[in-house]
Write an enzyme that holds these catalytic residues in place. Structure first.
Site, PDB file in Angstrom:
ATOM      1  N   GLU A  50       0.847  -1.146   0.002  1.00 13.68           N
ATOM      2  CA  GLU A  50       0.059   0.015  -0.018  1.00 13.68           C
ATOM      3  C   GLU A  50       0.773   1.284   0.207  1.00 13.68           C
ATOM      4  O   GLU A  50       0.412   2.389  -0.514  1.00 13.68           O
ATOM      5  CB  GLU A  50      -1.102  -0.230   1.165  1.00 13.68           C
ATOM      6  CG  GLU A  50      -2.239  -0.926   1.127  1.00 13.68           C
ATOM      7  CD  GLU A  50      -1.828  -2.315   1.528  1.00 13.68           C
ATOM      8  OE1 GLU A  50      -0.493  -2.528   1.991  1.00 13.68           O
ATOM      9  OE2 GLU A  50      -2.704  -3.310   1.574  1.00 13.68           O
ATOM     10  N   PHE A 112     -11.766  -7.302  14.054  1.00  6.95           N
ATOM     11  CA  PHE A 112     -10.497  -7.975  13.183  1.00  6.95           C
ATOM     12  C   PHE A 112     -10.368  -6.706  11.971  1.00  6.95           C
ATOM     13  O   PHE A 112     -11.065  -6.167  11.516  1.00  6.95           O
ATOM     14  CB  PHE A 112     -11.044  -9.050  12.268  1.00  6.95           C
ATOM     15  CG  PHE A 112      -9.914  -9.571  11.644  1.00  6.95           C
ATOM     16  CD1 PHE A 112      -8.861 -10.116  11.974  1.00  6.95           C
ATOM     17  CD2 PHE A 112     -10.145  -9.582  10.242  1.00  6.95           C
ATOM     18  CE1 PHE A 112      -7.835 -10.316  11.089  1.00  6.95           C
ATOM     19  CE2 PHE A 112      -9.265  -9.995   9.327  1.00  6.95           C
ATOM     20  CZ  PHE A 112      -8.025 -10.444   9.960  1.00  6.95           C
ATOM     21  N   GLN A 113      -9.110  -6.276  12.027  1.00  9.56           N
ATOM     22  CA  GLN A 113      -8.508  -5.240  11.267  1.00  9.56           C
ATOM     23  C   GLN A 113      -9.337  -3.940  11.246  1.00  9.56           C
ATOM     24  O   GLN A 113      -9.558  -3.088  10.522  1.00  9.56           O
ATOM     25  CB  GLN A 113      -8.740  -5.970   9.679  1.00  9.56           C
ATOM     26  CG  GLN A 113      -7.902  -7.131   9.466  1.00  9.56           C
ATOM     27  CD  GLN A 113      -7.600  -7.361   7.890  1.00  9.56           C
ATOM     28  OE1 GLN A 113      -8.453  -7.161   7.203  1.00  9.56           O
ATOM     29  NE2 GLN A 113      -6.596  -7.880   7.682  1.00  9.56           N
ATOM     30  N   LYS A 162     -17.360  -0.990   5.614  1.00  7.20           N
ATOM     31  CA  LYS A 162     -17.964  -1.974   4.710  1.00  7.20           C
ATOM     32  C   LYS A 162     -19.416  -1.773   4.296  1.00  7.20           C
ATOM     33  O   LYS A 162     -19.648  -1.919   3.083  1.00  7.20           O
ATOM     34  CB  LYS A 162     -17.662  -3.349   5.210  1.00  7.20           C
ATOM     35  CG  LYS A 162     -17.643  -4.469   4.185  1.00  7.20           C
ATOM     36  CD  LYS A 162     -16.934  -5.709   4.675  1.00  7.20           C
ATOM     37  CE  LYS A 162     -17.164  -6.751   3.386  1.00  7.20           C
ATOM     38  NZ  LYS A 162     -16.417  -7.923   3.970  1.00  7.20           N
ATOM     39  N   MET A 469      23.895   8.141   3.115  1.00  5.67           N
ATOM     40  CA  MET A 469      23.843   9.419   3.667  1.00  5.67           C
ATOM     41  C   MET A 469      24.244   9.232   5.345  1.00  5.67           C
ATOM     42  O   MET A 469      24.844  10.034   5.839  1.00  5.67           O
ATOM     43  CB  MET A 469      22.593  10.138   3.393  1.00  5.67           C
ATOM     44  CG  MET A 469      22.442  11.569   4.063  1.00  5.67           C
ATOM     45  SD  MET A 469      24.024  12.516   3.109  1.00  5.67           S
ATOM     46  CE  MET A 469      22.878  13.319   2.038  1.00  5.67           C
TER      47      MET A 469
HETATM   48  C1  LIG Z   1      11.975   5.465   5.559  1.00  2.00           C
HETATM   49  C2  LIG Z   1      13.148   6.116   5.876  1.00  2.00           C
HETATM   50  N1  LIG Z   1      14.129   5.464   6.956  1.00  2.00           N
HETATM   51  C3  LIG Z   1      15.183   6.130   7.286  1.00  2.00           C
HETATM   52  C4  LIG Z   1      15.714   7.243   6.660  1.00  2.00           C
HETATM   53  C5  LIG Z   1      16.912   7.609   7.277  1.00  2.00           C
HETATM   54  N2  LIG Z   1      17.967   7.703   6.366  1.00  2.00           N
HETATM   55  C6  LIG Z   1      17.863   9.049   5.316  1.00  2.00           C
HETATM   56  S1  LIG Z   1      19.202   8.877   4.241  1.00  2.00           S
HETATM   57  C7  LIG Z   1      19.330   7.268   4.650  1.00  2.00           C
HETATM   58  C8  LIG Z   1      20.270   6.379   3.793  1.00  2.00           C
HETATM   59  C9  LIG Z   1      19.697   5.948   2.429  1.00  2.00           C
HETATM   60  O1  LIG Z   1      20.352   4.963   1.770  1.00  2.00           O
HETATM   61  P1  LIG Z   1      20.454   4.540   0.483  1.00  2.00           P
HETATM   62  O2  LIG Z   1      18.788   4.623   0.004  1.00  2.00           O
HETATM   63  O3  LIG Z   1      21.145   3.419   0.028  1.00  2.00           O
HETATM   64  O4  LIG Z   1      20.900   5.961  -0.295  1.00  2.00           O
HETATM   65  P2  LIG Z   1      22.147   6.431  -0.307  1.00  2.00           P
HETATM   66  O5  LIG Z   1      22.280   7.638   0.923  1.00  2.00           O
HETATM   67  O6  LIG Z   1      23.241   5.486   0.023  1.00  2.00           O
HETATM   68  O7  LIG Z   1      22.560   7.449  -1.634  1.00  2.00           O
HETATM   69  C10 LIG Z   1      18.658   6.678   5.926  1.00  2.00           C
HETATM   70  C11 LIG Z   1      18.851   5.454   6.415  1.00  2.00           C
HETATM   71  C12 LIG Z   1      14.735   7.582   5.930  1.00  2.00           C
HETATM   72  N3  LIG Z   1      15.290   9.178   5.515  1.00  2.00           N
HETATM   73  N4  LIG Z   1      13.770   7.223   5.434  1.00  2.00           N
END
Ligand SMILES: Cc1ncc(C[n+]2csc(CCOP(=O)(O)OP(=O)(O)O)c2C)c(N)n1
Length: 567
Positions: A50, A112-113, A162, A469
């Site tokens: 979703e 449920f749900q 529903k 990052m």
């Molecule tokens: C849903 C979610 N969980 C955690 C984060 C925290 N976060 C920001 S950037 C990042 C790393 C992203 O890794 P990747 O998708 O491999 O991209 P890269 O930075 O390596 O280009 C994380 C864990 C986020 N922004 N979104």
């Protein structure tokens, strides 16, 4: 003639011009699904999660300017929509989300749900409805579309028990609806416009800061005309990217935490900021006290709550960016700022944004090649992280409204489903999903949706075998203590894509980059390219959170003794 609630929903959606709905069935929403065969013009895209449905609806809305629609069943179906709904809220994207709910008499019994999705979504929707009478459905759908798409756009939730789907009712489809308190102001106040013109006439170093509002109001032609008539250079925020052509002489770039240094430095030297549909987000401003100290501000936004929220406005203008620019165009002076432009050129020379030298394959060069080969005309979607920033920095968008990214919420996993929505909304366009290997794994189940719907999306995985990052922040702020940011186990993305029936390539060397991208562009179907890049590459420049442009860290390989000191 009496109709079921489900029929009323489908007819109301068709009357709103809806062509496609993204979703997954389940018990509470089944009556709606079982009605779909009666409405062949309502195309349903079965996503695999979703979250994918909500983010695909968001991507579809961004590229088409129409309302995106997603739906899900009660309980877990509804809660799975949440990240996508929050994303649409933070980035002001018009989305209508419909959720099935347990039957009326079961509400409140922990059936449920059963989930109080209205309660959960209150802070992340513009408005929410729970509909208790089938006869109300046509009006509620109409209102939801008006609220989602007018004023500052955003998501609206309609929760339907529903037995309301199965209830038979006589109902009218209203042509218009009155929503108390909902009267978006489109035109700027003439007196404020005159004050704005006076400030523009007095300015010596003015800048336009173009945000998502320019794209949402589809004001890119007006923005260009305004910039060209006034001669004022243009900076775009992350979400404003592609509101102004990157190859235009007046284009400066993106400022902020990972923006181009010259864009941030230009803001620091500006004496006037014309902020159009942007909200002085902390990723743009850093330390607010130190941000653009010498600049007056003209702030145009359709949401009055944004004006003065973060940065005081000398001239507040509440209105739709497109309307306001059309009002301003005939009354602003013809002008040019040769000295100011020369200064910005100097900043660009002194603080370049370019691919550094490296033995290993770098993400930046991949994006440069992609930009070059696609002529800056592909729709680009990204996830969140380093690849997102490199895409923003190195892809040169020359046409409007091509960049889809999760700006406000910063939701990893956006890269794949938003590409699905974008490709369905713009079948005429090439869509490239630039993905992080981390974010890609959050929604890669949607590859099945891509294949099932014959969508020719191209995927570029910027594979650094890490949550890049996060790893970068750990390097800079936690002395290289890489806790839980480097993957020990990633799937073989090439085999994975092939398992879905998608053509796939792996690139490990810079010599292979161009041919791989060209091959992907030429192939009529979807293609995945797994680019194995340097694991420890960092995004530069970097203004640490809460700091100002004075603390800007530049790429040590490009220059700057200051940067070397900080690392
Ligand atoms: C849903 C979610 N969980 C955690 C984060 C925290 N976060 C920001 S950037 C990042 C790393 C992203 O890794 P990747 O998708 O491999 O991209 P890269 O930075 O390596 O280009 C994380 C864990 C986020 N922004 N979104």
């Amino acid at each position: 003639m009496k109709k079921s609630g489900a029929q009323l929903v489908c007819e109301a959606l068709l009357r709103e011009g809806v062509e496609v709905v993204f979703g997954i069935p389940g018990g509470a929403i089944l009556p709606l699904y079982q009605t779909l065969p009666q409405y062949p013009h309502l195309r349903h895209i079965l996503t695999r999660h979703e979250e994918g449905a909500a983010m695909a609806a968001d991507g579809y809305a961004r590229v088409t300017g129409k309302v995106g629609v997603c739906w899900a069943t009660s309980g877990p179906g509804a809660t799975d929509l949440i990240t996508g709904i929050a994303n649409a809220m933070m980035d002001s994207v018009p989305v209508v989300a419909i959720t099935g709910q347990v039957s009326r008499k079961a509400i409140g019994t922990d059936a449920f749900q059963e989930t109080d999705i209205i309660g959960i979504c209150l802070p992340i929707t513009k408005h929410s409805y729970q509909v208790w009478r089938a006869a109300d459905l046509p009006r509620v759908v109409k209102e939801a579309f008006v609220i989602a798409s007018t004023g500052r756009p955003g998501p609206v939730l309609i929760d339907i028990p529903k037995d309301v789907f199965t209830e038979q009712a006589e109902a009218e489809f209203p042509e218009t609806v009155e929503i108390p308190g909902h009267r978006p102001v489109l035109e700027g106040h003439p007196a404020q416009l005159r004050r704005a013109v006076r400030l523009i006439q007095e300015a010596r170093r003015p800048l336009i800061l173009a945000g998502h509002g320019v794209l949402i109001s589809r004001a890119w032609d007006e923005l260009r005309a305004f910039a060209e008539k006034t001669g004022i250079p243009v900076i775009t925020t992350l979400l404003g990217i592609s509101a102004f052509p990157a190859d235009h002489v007046l284009y400066v770039g993106m400022p902020g935490m990972h923006g181009a240094a010259y864009a941030s430095l230009a803001i620091d030297e500006a004496d006037l900021l014309i902020a159009l549909g942007m909200r002085f987000d902390d990723r743009v401003t850093g330390n607010l006290e130190a941000f653009a100290r010498g600049a007056k501000v003209i702030h145009v936004d359709i949401d009055p709550a944004e004006i003065g929220k973060n940065r005081k406005a000398d001239v507040p203008i509440v209105g739709d960016v497109r309307h306001v620019l059309r009002q301003l165009l005939p009354i602003v002076p013809h002008s040019s700022y040769p000295q100011w432009l020369a200064r910005i050129e100097q900043l660009k020379r002194e603080h370049p944004l370019r691919v550094p030298d490296s033995k290993g394959l770098l993400p930046q060069e991949i994006i440069e090649h992609l930009s070059d080969i696609t002529g800056g005309r592909a729709i680009i979607t990204t996830g969140v992280g380093q690849h997102q920033m490199w895409a923003a920095q190195f892809y040169k968008f020359v046409e409007p409204n091509l960049f889809l990214t999760s700006g406000g919420l910063g939701a990893m996993g956006y890269e794949v489903p938003s590409a699905i929505g974008a490709q369905i909304g713009r079948p005429d366009k090439m869509v490239w999903s630039i993905a992080g290997d981390g974010g890609f794994q959050m929604t890669m189940c949607e590859l099945a949706t891509v294949v099932e719907n014959r969508l020719p999306i191209k995927f570029a995985i910027i594979n650094n075998r890490s949550l890049g990052m996060v790893r970068q922040w750990q390097q800079v702020f936690y002395q290289r203590s890489y806790v839980a940011s480097c993957y020990e186990c990633n799937p073989d993305f090439v085999k994975l894509a092939e398992a879905y029936g998608i053509r796939a390539l792996r690139v490990t060397d810079r010599k292979q980059v161009r041919t791989a991208i060209e091959e992907a562009c030429e192939h009529p179907g979807p293609v995945l390219v797994d680019f194995l890049v340097e694991q420890e590459e960092n995004v530069y420049p970097f203004i640490p959170p809460g700091m100002s442009v004075k603390e800007l860290i530049e790429d040590p390989r490009l220059r700057s003794p200051q940067a070397e000191r900080m690392l």
